[in-house]
Write a protein that holds these residues in place. Structure first.
Motif, PDB file in Angstrom:
ATOM      1  N   LYS A 152      49.974 -39.129  59.578  1.00 36.14           N
ATOM      2  CA  LYS A 152      50.905 -38.241  58.769  1.00 36.14           C
ATOM      3  C   LYS A 152      52.276 -38.565  58.129  1.00 36.14           C
ATOM      4  O   LYS A 152      52.806 -37.039  57.322  1.00 36.14           O
ATOM      5  N   GLY A 153      52.466 -39.714  57.951  1.00 33.81           N
ATOM      6  CA  GLY A 153      52.891 -40.287  56.323  1.00 33.81           C
ATOM      7  C   GLY A 153      54.563 -40.427  57.806  1.00 33.81           C
ATOM      8  O   GLY A 153      55.403 -40.006  56.464  1.00 33.81           O
ATOM      9  N   PHE A 154      54.608 -40.304  58.727  1.00 36.17           N
ATOM     10  CA  PHE A 154      55.917 -41.135  59.973  1.00 36.17           C
ATOM     11  C   PHE A 154      56.138 -42.134  59.368  1.00 36.17           C
ATOM     12  O   PHE A 154      55.433 -43.089  59.596  1.00 36.17           O
ATOM     13  N   THR A 155      57.421 -43.076  59.309  1.00 32.94           N
ATOM     14  CA  THR A 155      58.038 -43.806  59.098  1.00 32.94           C
ATOM     15  C   THR A 155      58.971 -43.749  59.647  1.00 32.94           C
ATOM     16  O   THR A 155      59.248 -45.023  60.216  1.00 32.94           O
ATOM     17  N   ASN A 156      59.359 -43.191  60.765  1.00 32.47           N
ATOM     18  CA  ASN A 156      60.360 -43.222  61.434  1.00 32.47           C
ATOM     19  C   ASN A 156      59.471 -43.671  63.039  1.00 32.47           C
ATOM     20  O   ASN A 156      60.562 -43.139  64.064  1.00 32.47           O
ATOM     21  N   LEU A 157      58.935 -43.653  63.745  1.00 28.28           N
ATOM     22  CA  LEU A 157      58.599 -44.283  65.033  1.00 28.28           C
ATOM     23  C   LEU A 157      58.482 -45.583  65.043  1.00 28.28           C
ATOM     24  O   LEU A 157      59.262 -46.690  64.393  1.00 28.28           O
ATOM     25  N   GLU A 158      59.296 -45.604  66.858  1.00 27.78           N
ATOM     26  CA  GLU A 158      59.441 -47.133  66.900  1.00 27.78           C
ATOM     27  C   GLU A 158      58.552 -47.393  68.768  1.00 27.78           C
ATOM     28  O   GLU A 158      57.979 -47.202  69.343  1.00 27.78           O
ATOM     29  N   VAL A 159      57.772 -48.303  67.766  1.00 27.18           N
ATOM     30  CA  VAL A 159      57.237 -48.449  68.616  1.00 27.18           C
ATOM     31  C   VAL A 159      57.055 -49.586  69.528  1.00 27.18           C
ATOM     32  O   VAL A 159      57.865 -51.236  69.638  1.00 27.18           O
ATOM     33  N   MET A 160      56.983 -49.603  71.158  1.00 28.88           N
ATOM     34  CA  MET A 160      57.280 -50.101  72.305  1.00 28.88           C
ATOM     35  C   MET A 160      56.171 -50.405  72.696  1.00 28.88           C
ATOM     36  O   MET A 160      54.825 -49.876  73.023  1.00 28.88           O
TER      37      MET A 160
END
Length: 252
Positions: A152-160
């Motif tokens: 959906k175009g999210f660029t603020n994901l913090e992957v853990m």
């Protein structure tokens, strides 16, 4: 006397080699993998429970399968599912992105994806688009929610590597939202008083169904065996009883 002992010895060996036992039962030709994720898979003193485990165990019994359920981190199990034949992974969200990657058995649950955050975030996030503007959203690696939001175009994901880590970051103010589910979050809240006091549902952003996923390179006959068993248990009402014990059953 010696002759009788020799005959007895070979008879025992023959039984051990050719008679199925609990340890040598039919493993169905599948490696069955899950992650610890309440309420699908719960581990207590080494014993597994949860709605996903109960569904799989009921299917194993119907098929006559003795395979052991393995527990490992989601990202590792998902890599096995993608890269090897004869692998089952549960519970797996069936999404448009994944539709043609695996064979599917189910659904075993219906649920909603929800952003959780601290109370002050409520006024900032009213829509999915609003969530693109928060400082960070906690997701975990190879999770369907992360894949959906990235699409959906999210660029603020913090992957853990775990949801526990994401909720710790939420409480420390290092992310503003955590992408979770309405059936999974109670397990986290029940274990953490601070989280229970501070975190609230902010926005429900998608509805999905959970399935058992089998790797695409698996022989179709094996898959059909499990699909047939699932239909049998559905017709008997076994699956619905398991769902109602743990969660809301899926609508017809």
């Amino acid at each position: 006397m010696l002759h009788h002992m020799v005959v007895f010895f070979f008879a025992v060996v023959s039984i051990l080699c050719f008679t199925p036992s609990a340890g040598l039962a039919d493993d169905c030709g599948l490696r069955i993998i899950t992650e610890l994720s309440h309420p699908s898979t719960i581990q207590d003193d080494g014993r597994l429970s949860g709605f996903g485990v109960e569904v799989v165990e009921a299917l194993k019994k119907e098929i006559g399968c003795g395979a052991t359920i393995e527990v490992m981190p989601w990202a590792r199990g998902y890599r096995h599912l993608l890269n090897h034949s004869d692998v089952m992974l549960f519970s797996t969200a069936r999404t448009k992105e994944r539709e043609n990657q695996f064979y599917w058995i189910g659904p075993i649950a219906c649920y909603k994806w929800v952003f959780y955050g601290l109370k002050g975030v409520r006024d900032k996030v009213k829509t999915l688009e609003d969530a693109k503007n928060v400082s960070g959203i906690g997701v975990y690696r190879n999770d369907a929610r992360a894949q959906f939001l990235k699409g959906k175009g999210f660029t603020n994901l913090e992957v853990m590597d775990s949801q526990e880590a994401n909720f710790k970051k939420l409480l420390r103010g290092r992310v503003e939202l955590v992408a979770t589910s309405n059936i999974g979050v109670p397990g986290f809240l029940s274990k953490d008083l601070e989280l229970r006091k501070s975190a609230v549902p902010i926005l429900t952003f998608h509805s999905v169904k959970l399935y058992l996923a089998i790797s695409k390179s698996t022989d179709k006959e094996k898959v059909l065996r499990w699909q047939k068993a699932f239909k049998t248990l559905m017709d008997r009402g076994t699956i619905r009883k398991i769902q109602e014990k743990w969660i809301e059953s899926c609508p017809e």
